[in-house]
Design an enzyme around this catalytic site. Structure first.
Site, PDB file in Angstrom:
ATOM      1  N   GLY A  12      -9.971  60.256 -78.023  1.00 52.30           N
ATOM      2  CA  GLY A  12     -11.219  60.752 -77.376  1.00 52.30           C
ATOM      3  C   GLY A  12     -11.542  60.563 -75.932  1.00 52.30           C
ATOM      4  O   GLY A  12     -12.594  60.757 -75.719  1.00 52.30           O
ATOM      5  N   GLY A  13     -10.372  60.584 -75.223  1.00 54.89           N
ATOM      6  CA  GLY A  13     -10.590  60.544 -73.902  1.00 54.89           C
ATOM      7  C   GLY A  13     -10.933  61.844 -73.284  1.00 54.89           C
ATOM      8  O   GLY A  13     -10.889  63.040 -74.261  1.00 54.89           O
ATOM      9  N   LEU A  14     -10.692  62.196 -71.848  1.00 53.36           N
ATOM     10  CA  LEU A  14     -10.704  63.435 -71.532  1.00 53.36           C
ATOM     11  C   LEU A  14      -9.976  64.621 -72.021  1.00 53.36           C
ATOM     12  O   LEU A  14     -10.391  65.762 -72.595  1.00 53.36           O
ATOM     13  CB  LEU A  14     -10.443  63.581 -69.934  1.00 53.36           C
ATOM     14  CG  LEU A  14     -11.498  62.979 -68.888  1.00 53.36           C
ATOM     15  CD1 LEU A  14     -11.040  63.306 -67.401  1.00 53.36           C
ATOM     16  CD2 LEU A  14     -12.921  63.939 -69.220  1.00 53.36           C
ATOM     17  N   HIS A 237      -0.065  50.697 -58.858  1.00 53.18           N
ATOM     18  CA  HIS A 237      -1.268  51.043 -57.781  1.00 53.18           C
ATOM     19  C   HIS A 237      -1.219  49.924 -56.855  1.00 53.18           C
ATOM     20  O   HIS A 237      -0.938  48.892 -57.133  1.00 53.18           O
ATOM     21  CB  HIS A 237      -2.449  51.167 -58.548  1.00 53.18           C
ATOM     22  CG  HIS A 237      -3.473  51.712 -57.831  1.00 53.18           C
ATOM     23  ND1 HIS A 237      -3.973  51.215 -56.636  1.00 53.18           N
ATOM     24  CD2 HIS A 237      -4.117  53.099 -57.927  1.00 53.18           C
ATOM     25  CE1 HIS A 237      -5.064  52.234 -56.194  1.00 53.18           C
ATOM     26  NE2 HIS A 237      -4.766  53.235 -57.029  1.00 53.18           N
ATOM     27  N   ARG A 286       1.070  56.421 -53.909  1.00 56.55           N
ATOM     28  CA  ARG A 286       1.064  55.055 -54.300  1.00 56.55           C
ATOM     29  C   ARG A 286       2.359  54.525 -54.219  1.00 56.55           C
ATOM     30  O   ARG A 286       2.478  53.028 -53.931  1.00 56.55           O
ATOM     31  CB  ARG A 286       0.469  54.898 -55.745  1.00 56.55           C
ATOM     32  CG  ARG A 286      -1.111  55.625 -55.596  1.00 56.55           C
ATOM     33  CD  ARG A 286      -1.680  55.853 -56.839  1.00 56.55           C
ATOM     34  NE  ARG A 286      -2.678  56.294 -56.835  1.00 56.55           N
ATOM     35  CZ  ARG A 286      -3.645  56.753 -57.807  1.00 56.55           C
ATOM     36  NH1 ARG A 286      -3.183  56.998 -59.041  1.00 56.55           N
ATOM     37  NH2 ARG A 286      -5.064  57.101 -57.588  1.00 56.55           N
ATOM     38  N   ARG A 401       2.552  59.846 -59.612  1.00 55.88           N
ATOM     39  CA  ARG A 401       1.750  60.674 -59.609  1.00 55.88           C
ATOM     40  C   ARG A 401       0.717  60.675 -58.388  1.00 55.88           C
ATOM     41  O   ARG A 401       0.532  59.377 -58.098  1.00 55.88           O
ATOM     42  CB  ARG A 401       0.570  60.414 -60.911  1.00 55.88           C
ATOM     43  CG  ARG A 401      -0.647  61.234 -60.992  1.00 55.88           C
ATOM     44  CD  ARG A 401      -1.583  60.931 -62.334  1.00 55.88           C
ATOM     45  NE  ARG A 401      -2.004  59.574 -62.385  1.00 55.88           N
ATOM     46  CZ  ARG A 401      -2.912  59.245 -61.734  1.00 55.88           C
ATOM     47  NH1 ARG A 401      -3.486  59.816 -60.986  1.00 55.88           N
ATOM     48  NH2 ARG A 401      -3.359  57.869 -61.838  1.00 55.88           N
ATOM     49  N   SER A 406      -4.740  62.855 -62.187  1.00 49.92           N
ATOM     50  CA  SER A 406      -4.703  62.601 -63.666  1.00 49.92           C
ATOM     51  C   SER A 406      -5.912  63.015 -64.403  1.00 49.92           C
ATOM     52  O   SER A 406      -5.837  63.692 -65.419  1.00 49.92           O
ATOM     53  CB  SER A 406      -4.648  60.839 -63.624  1.00 49.92           C
ATOM     54  OG  SER A 406      -6.053  60.340 -63.359  1.00 49.92           O
TER      55      SER A 406
END
Lengths: 592, 249
Positions: A12-14, A237, A286, A401, A406
């Site tokens: 149930g994330g984006l 990161h 990154r 990425r 994201s």
């Protein structure tokens, strides 16, 4: 009467929420499963923003440039049609989120404000303070709640995905899930299933990910025959705060708003990124920034006080600007470290952040290379009826990425997955309801037995200790700098942990809300994927994006411009390789 | 770190109807440790100070950055997120208890479903014509945007309900979080169009009139959301709305 078609979305994330919304708009009701209440999903942790080339600052930005920078940022490993589709859809997606009520930062004229980000010289990133992911997730959560109130969505929160259900033809026909309170194992028939279960940071022990990001669901279907692609590409990161329980992200937006990275050299600040990259300065992609920080700390031994630490400095920026644009992350530093970054430079070090790899998915593009919306091939894994979206799949980011891509890929993936599932269901000649009940009973029995086995583990090993060791092995050997002998050693150690897994003492035999048993199951799934990541890295003798081997320092397109595909076998992952679709942009040297 | 230890006293309860008990754990102290880090140490060696092997304590957690709201519990008598509760700032033994205003699940976990139900009751969403590309949203002046942002940071953690005298396990008061969301949606240019529905939802049992004005909520909110301002603002709008209705407006 024909059975009503049914779709299941796990996560149930984006990405999951967007998939559910698109299904609802297509008139399909869905069941939404989530390990946590959806409003607490990991998307809340995204900080800096979401990219969209709307060119409101007169810089001449365009979706085509966004596409080029995304592909170059990913060192040309991404299949290009969907990457371009995503960049072209981006302005519409940000406008949609704006219409949903996301409190984006505004210009004096009341328009959306945009800021710079890594790997670009354009102001392309829309943002809501420094808690953009939280704001986006809430907006989609609210839209899904509206559909829930209308009876189109049924939520199952605090449920764990255990397995996909495959019928005798191999089609995915639903899922087996477990209620994490009653611990009941149950089959849910469905005509199509989408996994939007996020990343796998917990495999590295401590990462910027939420503790629920174990990759367990993706691993479970990998063990059922789904291909896992580009697993070796792990984003570390550059700026995170090391901690005992996790490493906390210090968003790239800090540098986008003028933050500078430095270490002391002869008594004065040495801005090593600005010196080496005069054009992009602190906003190189990154993977590059992370390697430079590693070089400064580990090779030159010039970290602060000789430690693995550099300064991220925003103290020269006016307090008002900091509070308005970066408040959320500065608050994190203040609360968790106790210093005020408005006054003193923050101490940061690279931390595991994102998996570019994930479940392999297909797509359909026309002869111009444009994605065909509604095609059942989009976001479809190699298991018919099983789709994937968000960080759980591999499609958009190649070998590295770009920041603020994201949230975008999650939204776009969901926008493709919903219609793809609807199209797929339409083409089915019989529904899951028409299958013999034995298909579902067998699947449930298998998972029941697996759970009983875990609950009965009475050895001497502690699952949380094994996880701790897993994290150390992966972080030391399979992150920024990779050596073949160390990768080999890491895989050997992983196999040792797998042996020890069988001697676990699960410590908790309760039939109610048994977290230890659930974690023990996820631990096995993490170990399976850890081998995919490690051995995938061992195989790939080149350096590309986030994957860096000093023994093979250059990108080698002749041999390695290809997608890694891992197939599960009982002897460990078997690797094959597939060509990358580079039909829209010719690979070139990656210079910043 | 220099042999220092931490003592944790955890309220344990195997299930909603099981008897509660206290267990004490002693673990090595580490720099910058928080309550979650301490609980993780206990997971790796679930043995009490008396040397008794026990089950690892059960708690809810996800982001560990104080943006998801999961790990809310009562720490030394104060409701807060366990992730941002730094050990060095806490008196020992550190006493951990579950929130008391929500049904207990197990140990430190409770059922906060009522908070999500409340969001449904107040229709906490913007009505969209669809997720198609219909161009930009309405313009918002930066100041209004800033207020909206401060309200939108509510992570449904439950601190404001936990400290509210009007909220009990059996009372129906909706609580400050949902009322503040009504303000958030009713100030949005599109949300405004359905403001009356949301105000209506706060009438009647468990609605805004049940607020006792204790003002504990605003002090307990970890995100410093101006909850009492929200309650006052929504209260004024409701009065206006009711008057209009009475006058047939």
């Amino acid at each position: 009467m024909a059975a009503r078609p049914r779709a299941i979305v796990v996560g149930g994330g984006l990405a999951g929420l967007m998939t559910v919304i698109k299904l609802a708009e297509a008139g399909l009701s869905s069941q939404l499963f989530s390990f946590v209440p959806v409003k607490r999903s990991h998307s809340v942790c995204a900080q800096g923003g979401i990219n969209a080339s709307v060119n409101t600052k007169g810089e001449g930005d365009s979706p085509q440039i966004h596409f080029y920078e995304t592909v170059k940022g990913g060192d040309f490993l991404a299949n290009q049609p969907l990457a371009r589709g995503m960049c072209e859809a981006a302005p519409g997606i940000v406008y949609l989120l704006d219409r949903m009520g996301v409190p984006f930062n505004r210009t004096p004229e009341g328009l959306l404000d945009f800021r710079g980000f890594g790997g670009t010289l354009y102001s392309r990133t829309a943002f809501a303070g420094a808690t953009t992911g939280q704001q986006l997730l809430y907006a989609l959560d609210e839209q899904v709640r509206k559909y829930e109130a209308a009876g189109l969505v049924e939520k199952f929160e605090f449920w764990e995905f255990l397995a996909a259900i495959r019928d005798e033809e191999g089609l995915c026909r639903g899922i087996v899930g477990q209620d994490l309170r009653s611990m009941a194992v149950r089959a849910f028939p469905a005509d199509a299933v989408c996994l939007a279960t996020g990343g796998l940071g917990m495999i590295f022990g401590k990462s910027t990910n939420s503790v629920v990001c174990t990759g367990s669901a993706a691993s479970a279907v990998y063990q059922q025959g789904a291909l896992f692609a580009n697993g070796e590409f792990i984003q570390v990161h550059p700026t995170a705060i090391p901690g005992e329980d996790k490493v906390r992200l210090m968003s790239e937006s800090a540098r986008a708003e003028g933050g500078r990275v430095w270490v002391p050299k002869d008594g004065t600040p040495w801005y090593f990124l600005e010196e080496k990259y005069p054009k992009y300065k602190n906003l190189v992609p990154r993977d590059i920034a992370t390697r430079e920080i590693f070089d400064v700390c580990r090779v030159r031994k010039m970290g602060i006080d000789g430690q693995d630490m550099v300064y991220l400095d925003v103290s020269h920026i006016p307090k008002e600007t900091l509070d308005r644009k970066l408040g959320g992350i500065l608050e994190i530093y203040e609360k968790f470290i106790g210093d005020d970054p408005r006054k003193v430079p923050m101490r940061v070090f690279p931390g595991m952040h994102y998996s570019m790899g994930g479940l392999w998915i297909d797509y359909e593009a026309d002869h111009h290379g444009n994605p065909v919306m509604g095609s059942p091939r989009n976001q479809h894994t190699n298991i018919p009826g099983l789709f994937a979206a968000g960080e759980a799949e591999y499609e958009y980011h190649g070998a590295n990425r770009l920041g603020a891509n994201s949230l975008l890929s999650c939204c776009y993936g969901g926008m493709l997955a919903g219609p793809a599932m609807a199209g797929y269901i339409k083409g089915l000649d019989r529904s899951a309801e028409a299958l013999p009940s034995s298909v579902f009973e067998t699947a449930t029995r298998r998972q029941d037995a697996a759970y009983a086995r875990i609950r009965g583990l009475r050895g001497s090993e502690n699952p949380y200790v094994i996880h701790h060791e897993l994290g150390k092995i992966m972080t030391e050997n399979v992150t920024v700098v990779r050596h073949n002998d160390k990768l080999q050693g890491a895989d050997h150690a992983l196999q040792g942990l797998m042996e020890r897994w069988h001697r676990i003492d699960v410590n908790d035999t309760s039939r109610w809300s048994n977290q230890a048993a659930s974690f023990t199951r996820q631990l096995w799934n993490m170990l399976e994927l850890a081998r995919v990541i490690t051995l995938g890295a061992l195989q790939r003798d080149e350096s590309r994006g986030a994957h860096y081997k000093p023994e093979f320092p250059d990108r080698n397109d002749a041999q390695w411009l290809k997608t890694t595909l891992a197939t599960w076998t009982s002897d460990g992952p078997r690797f094959t390789y597939a060509p990358v679709d580079t039909s829209l942009l010719t690979p070139e040297a990656r210079k910043y | 770190m220099d042999g220092k230890t931490i003592t944790l006293k955890v309220k344990r309860q195997d299930g909603p109807s099981a008897p509660p008990r206290w267990e004490e754990f002693r673990i090595p102290s580490k720099a910058n440790m928080n309550v979650i880090g301490a609980l993780m140490e206990v997971q790796r060696n679930p043995v009490t100070v008396d040397g008794v092997k026990t089950t690892p304590p059960v708690w809810e957690a996800s982001c560990l950055e104080e943006v998801c709201g999961s790990c809310t519990m009562i720490i030394n008598g104060r409701v807060r997120q366990a992730c941002s509760a730094l050990i060095d700032t806490l008196e020992q033994p550190i006493v951990l208890q579950p929130m008391r205003k929500f049904p207990l699940i197990r140990d430190l976990t409770v059922d906060r479903t009522r908070m999500f139900d409340a969001l449904r009751r107040v229709r906490a969403w913007i009505h969209l014509d669809g997720t198609y590309n219909l161009g930009p949203g309405p313009r918002v002046d930066p100041e209004t945007g800033a207020v909206a942002y401060s309200l939108s940071r509510c992570m449904t953690c439950g601190c404001c309900l936990e400290v509210c005298p009007q909220v009990t396990l059996t009372s129906s008061f909706i609580g400050a979080a949902a009322i503040s969301q009504v303000r958030f949606f009713n100030m949005h240019p599109t949300g405004k169009m359905h403001a009356r529905e949301r105000l209506d939802s706060l009438m009647g049992e468990g609605g805004l009139a049940d607020c006792g004005n204790a003002q504990n909520c605003v002090h307990a909110c970890p995100k410093e959301i101006p909850l009492t301002e929200s309650i006052a603002s929504v209260g004024r709008d409701m009065t206006r709305h009711m008057l209009k209705r009475l006058l047939g407006g």
